[in-house]
Scaffold this motif. Structure first.
Motif, PDB file in Angstrom:
ATOM      1  N   GLU A  30       0.720  -1.437  -0.138  1.00 25.34           N
ATOM      2  CA  GLU A  30      -0.091  -0.052  -0.053  1.00 25.34           C
ATOM      3  C   GLU A  30       0.888   1.461   0.000  1.00 25.34           C
ATOM      4  N   TRP A  31       2.067   1.091   0.656  1.00 29.73           N
ATOM      5  CA  TRP A  31       2.597   2.462   0.692  1.00 29.73           C
ATOM      6  C   TRP A  31       3.880   2.572  -0.092  1.00 29.73           C
ATOM      7  N   CYS A  32       4.691   1.560  -0.468  1.00 27.32           N
ATOM      8  CA  CYS A  32       5.849   1.652  -1.408  1.00 27.32           C
ATOM      9  C   CYS A  32       5.683   1.072  -2.668  1.00 27.32           C
ATOM     10  N   ASN A  33       4.524   0.451  -2.860  1.00 31.77           N
ATOM     11  CA  ASN A  33       4.220  -0.328  -4.237  1.00 31.77           C
ATOM     12  C   ASN A  33       5.147  -1.388  -4.499  1.00 31.77           C
ATOM     13  N   THR A  34       6.047  -2.001  -3.586  1.00 32.25           N
ATOM     14  CA  THR A  34       6.790  -3.207  -4.091  1.00 32.25           C
ATOM     15  C   THR A  34       5.922  -4.367  -4.183  1.00 32.25           C
ATOM     16  N   LEU A  35       6.410  -4.950  -5.394  1.00 37.18           N
ATOM     17  CA  LEU A  35       5.809  -6.156  -6.125  1.00 37.18           C
ATOM     18  C   LEU A  35       6.153  -7.416  -5.047  1.00 37.18           C
TER      19      LEU A  35
END
Length: 474
Positions: free
Chosen positions: A383-388
């Motif tokens: 939600e925060w850093c969009n890391t997959l």
């Protein structure tokens, strides 16, 4: 000669004769699947079929009796593990987690907008009202969960008590004759013959050598030998009711939504005819119930409704023959699975992975390799850093891949040997437009041209093309 050929074909007249004269032999698979019939339907089968119409004609081999007793309690408890437990653990759990997630996101929204000295800032009254509504909903959900769980626990108790008041067991003991038990030496002799039969795929039972041990590898063959022995003694034709619908027993009907037996294997028909001089045929349990309407009952007698038989058949098919997806890691059901890369914002919110979905992947393994079967994986984003985050389709562990690792090989965190490669589009800043690949772990970079190639064991460090061009020995 004609008689010899006729034993392999079913006609209306032959079927009527079999239903009139034959011994009805049940396999353990069919006996155990009776538990999946509704209780009222079971009672009809016991009273109308077993007691009134087939009294004195029902028989089971001793090895069927052994397998039935061995597996009955496990089968009885299946509705708990397969039907009610998922309701408690997954459905109710998902409802509670969804509400908790909404509350968490709303609090996150509140914290992002509560400071009036910087943007974004919003008045908090409506947010606080909504949080009050959510808190009330959470309390109502807790009460709802408690009520439903209590109902489920009552049903589970009834199921757990069934072994002590088992109507199927009572019917087996009351209506079925049981064949003689073979001694150890007799079984050993069967296993000797079985080794030769299984080596040449002679039915029945040769498929069991893959997943059973000891005498149980030859369980179907023991049952078959006991059937032949009993048929020789009684000189009665045999109708075998079996739900173990594998090719080492029978052929199945083509192009039907429910799996139905087309005919027994010819080897079985010939063997019992040569050994005991009797006819032999097979039905699964739903076919047995359906055919009984025609052959055991007159038009004005009470029979089992065909729609119920169809629903039962589909239920059994779903339990046994549907290709069920492999169980996935529970982590993707958790609303608050924390991101492996970040801590969220300064208030500790937002660092959890959401939006899990099944995503197509490009698999670069050749079709001959066992890893080539994977064509999708479950993915989520922080939600925060969009890391997959990718749930490995092989070992089901989760690997986080941040934006700086795109266009690089990343090994699966589970240690299964799979490498992921996120091929991005630079024109879209590597964020939203990418493809997920599984890279063949054997791929190496050619020391001559820099291209990747699959080392076939030569360990030369160069690809085939460069090897041919420069004449390097492999």
């Amino acid at each position: 000669m004609k008689r010899s050929f006729d034993i392999y074909k079913m006609s209306d007249s032959r079927e009527r004769k079999l239903w009139k004269e034959s011994i009805i032999v049940f396999d353990s698979s069919a006996l155990l699947d009776i538990y999946f019939l509704p209780k009222a339907t079971r009672e009809k089968v016991f009273e109308n079929h077993f007691k009134k119409k087939l009294e004195g004609r029902l028989w089971i081999p001793s090895h069927v009796n052994f397998e039935y007793y061995k597996n009955r309690e496990q089968i009885i408890k299946k509705p708990i593990t397969e039907n009610y437990q998922p309701l408690k653990d997954e459905v109710l759990g998902a409802i509670k987690k969804s509400i908790s997630a909404i509350i968490k996101k709303t609090n996150d929204f509140k914290n992002r907008t509560k400071n009036d000295d910087r943007h974004p800032y919003l008045k908090q009254e409506d947010i606080d009202k909504y949080l009050t509504v959510l808190e009330s909903l959470k309390n109502d959900t807790d009460s709802f969960e408690k009520s439903i769980v209590n109902q489920i626990l009552e049903i589970e108790k009834e199921i757990e008590d069934l072994p002590n008041n088992d109507d199927v067991l009572k019917a087996v003991e009351e209506y079925f004759q049981i064949g003689r038990e073979y001694n150890f030496n007799e079984i050993v002799e069967i296993t000797k013959e079985g080794k030769h039969r299984y080596e040449h795929s002679i039915p029945p039972g040769y498929q069991d050598k893959k997943d059973k041990k000891g005498f149980q590898i030859f369980g179907d063959l023991i049952i078959w030998k006991q059937i032949i022995e009993y048929a020789s003694e009684t000189q009665k034709p045999i109708l075998f009711i079996c739900n173990d619908l594998k090719e080492d027993w029978c052929y199945l009907e083509d192009d039907v939504t429910e799996k139905r037996i087309k005919s027994p294997r010819e080897e079985l028909i010939k063997e019992i005819f040569d050994e005991a001089n009797v006819d032999f045929w097979m039905y699964n349990l739903s076919q047995f119930l359906y055919k009984s309407n025609k052959h055991l009952f007159s038009s004005d007698e009470e029979v089992i409704d065909s729609d119920k038989i169809l629903r039962f058949s589909r239920l059994i098919q779903e339990n046994k023959f549907s290709k069920k997806p492999k169980s996935r890691s529970r982590v993707i059901h958790e609303e608050f699975y924390e991101c492996n890369e970040c801590d969220g914002n300064n208030d500790g919110f937002g660092n959890y992975v959401d939006y899990w979905t099944e995503t197509s992947i490009i698999n670069e393994y050749p079709s001959s390799h066992r890893n080539s079967k994977f064509d999708s994986a479950y993915t989520g984003a922080c939600e925060w850093c969009n890391t997959l985050h990718i749930e490995c389709p092989c070992c089901h562990s989760v690997t986080a891949i941040n934006i700086h690792q795109y266009d690089e090989k990343v090994e699966c965190e589970g240690g299964c040997g799979i490498f992921f490669f996120i091929e991005s589009d630079p024109s879209h800043h590597n964020m939203d437009n990418y493809e997920i690949k599984i890279i063949d772990h054997r791929a190496e970079e050619c020391s001559a041209c820099g291209e990747e190639y699959i080392d076939d064991g030569g360990n030369t460090g160069v690809c085939k093309k460069c090897n041919e061009e420069y004449g390097t020995e492999r």
